[in-house]
Write an enzyme that holds these catalytic residues in place. Structure first.
Site, mmCIF file in Angstrom:
data_model
loop_
_atom_site.group_PDB
_atom_site.id
_atom_site.type_symbol
_atom_site.label_atom_id
_atom_site.label_comp_id
_atom_site.label_asym_id
_atom_site.label_seq_id
_atom_site.Cartn_x
_atom_site.Cartn_y
_atom_site.Cartn_z
ATOM 1 N N TYR A 55 0.829 -1.204 0.000
ATOM 2 C CA TYR A 55 0.000 0.000 0.000
ATOM 3 C C TYR A 55 0.869 1.262 0.000
ATOM 4 C CZ TYR A 55 -3.945 -3.008 1.444
ATOM 5 O OH TYR A 55 -4.905 -3.986 1.523
ATOM 6 N N ALA A 56 1.618 1.472 -1.069
ATOM 7 C CA ALA A 56 2.470 2.658 -1.207
ATOM 8 C C ALA A 56 3.301 2.835 0.062
ATOM 9 C CB ALA A 56 1.618 3.889 -1.520
#
Length: 340
Positions: A55-56
């Protein structure tokens, strides 16, 4: 906020879990606002935070925000997704798990992960390979409990039996999608989780954002999510159901968002629902649903619109087995297709 036991782990978690996917590069780019959202959630009684390595920069955001408050939080993260071009920096192999956990510990700025989850199945890896590696992490103290996400029922059962036969740690949780629009887990996954004493933290309780009241039939869609190429957002079948649900929410004196969250938390097999606010205003609205208690008449009305155990349509991000996606895995060679 009340607490529920996460399966049979003895760990007490809030019925709402803060999903951190949107806190960072995938949504709330302002780290100060992301930190305020996390702190405000904790202050409101949420003690369960879920993220993933893919997630980034979400893990980094969470790690910074939890400084000084780590001991008060049940911290969950996930591995499996690609973390670069190298084909070995992904999947469920022992080689990658041992690297991935160190990466997550560093980014989260912690010495242990309370719940380490396999983000998706990996057909190229034997389940005992994955369970063996995760068992070593639990015994080393780096991980407290292990879980799955989007696993089919058959693979959950296989893993439970493998753990029993080989003396491995058991998967203690499953993270499936669940909402009024996507109810298929009521047929097998939730009953199975109850049978094996697994906790469930369900994602997309708002139907991938559609059960917020901002998606209406015949009206333009102007949301952060609508900029993404998700086909379900424009699916007429889902929009038709939303139009039928709005009067049910009004009859109950609730917003559509609160109806949707109340529905998910009413199922006895659900431990926590993951909420994913991008702004403080969204968080406040979601937290206001913590006192919603749907009566049988309202639940019956929902059942009449979306039958129990069924999906209106699938979410784009839902797991599908390779045998479904790859025609070559479900078709014999042409010369072998006849009975003659």
């Amino acid at each position: 906020m009340q607490h529920r036991t996460l399966g049979r782990t003895g760990i007490k978690v809030s019925p709402f879990a803060l999903g951190a996917m949107s806190l960072g590069g995938f949504g709330t780019a302002d780290r100060d606002e992301a930190t305020r959202i996390i702190h405000r959630s904790l202050d409101a009684g949420i003690n369960f935070v879920d993220t993933a390595d893919m997630y980034a920069d979400s893990e980094e955001v969470v790690g910074l925000a939890l400084k000084g408050r780590r001991d008060d939080v049940v911290l969950a993260t996930k591995f499996h997704g690609p973390m670069g071009e190298d084909p070995n920096r992904r999947g469920n192999s022992r080689r990658w798990i041992m690297t991935a956990v160190e990466d997550s510990l560093r980014k989260l700025q912690t010495d242990r992960i309370d719940l380490y989850q396999v983000h998706r199945p990996d057909p190229s890896v034997d389940i005992d390979e994955t369970l063996s590696a995760l068992t070593d992490l639990v015994r080393s103290g780096k991980v407290r409990a292990i879980g799955t996400s989007s696993f089919p029922a058959s693979q959950i059962v296989e893993a439970q039996w493998m753990s029993e036969r080989r003396g491995f740690e058991r998967f203690r949780t499953e993270q499936p999608t669940y909402s009024i629009l996507n109810r298929s887990i009521e047929g097998e996954i939730l009953p199975l989780a109850q049978k094996y004493g697994m906790g469930t933290l369900v994602y997309s309780p708002l139907g991938g954002g559609q059960l917020t009241g901002r998606y209406r039939k015949g009206q333009p869609i102007e949301t952060h999510r609508s900029q993404m190429p998700f086909s379900y957002l424009r699916d007429e079948r889902r929009l038709d159901v939303i139009e039928q649900l709005i009067p049910v929410a009004e009859q109950a004196g609730l917003s559509l968002t609160h109806l949707a969250l109340g529905f998910v938390l009413a199922h006895p097999g659900v431990t926590s629902a993951i909420i994913g606010p991008r702004t403080e205003a969204q968080l406040d609205d979601l937290l206001a649903a913590s006192e919603v208690r749907l009566d049988d008449a309202t639940l019956d009305a929902i059942d009449a619109i979306v039958a129990p155990g069924t999906d209106v349509t699938r979410l784009d991000m839902s797991y599908q087995a390779p045998e479904v996606l790859d025609a070559g895995l479900r078709r014999r060679p042409l010369a072998e297709r006849s009975a003659a």
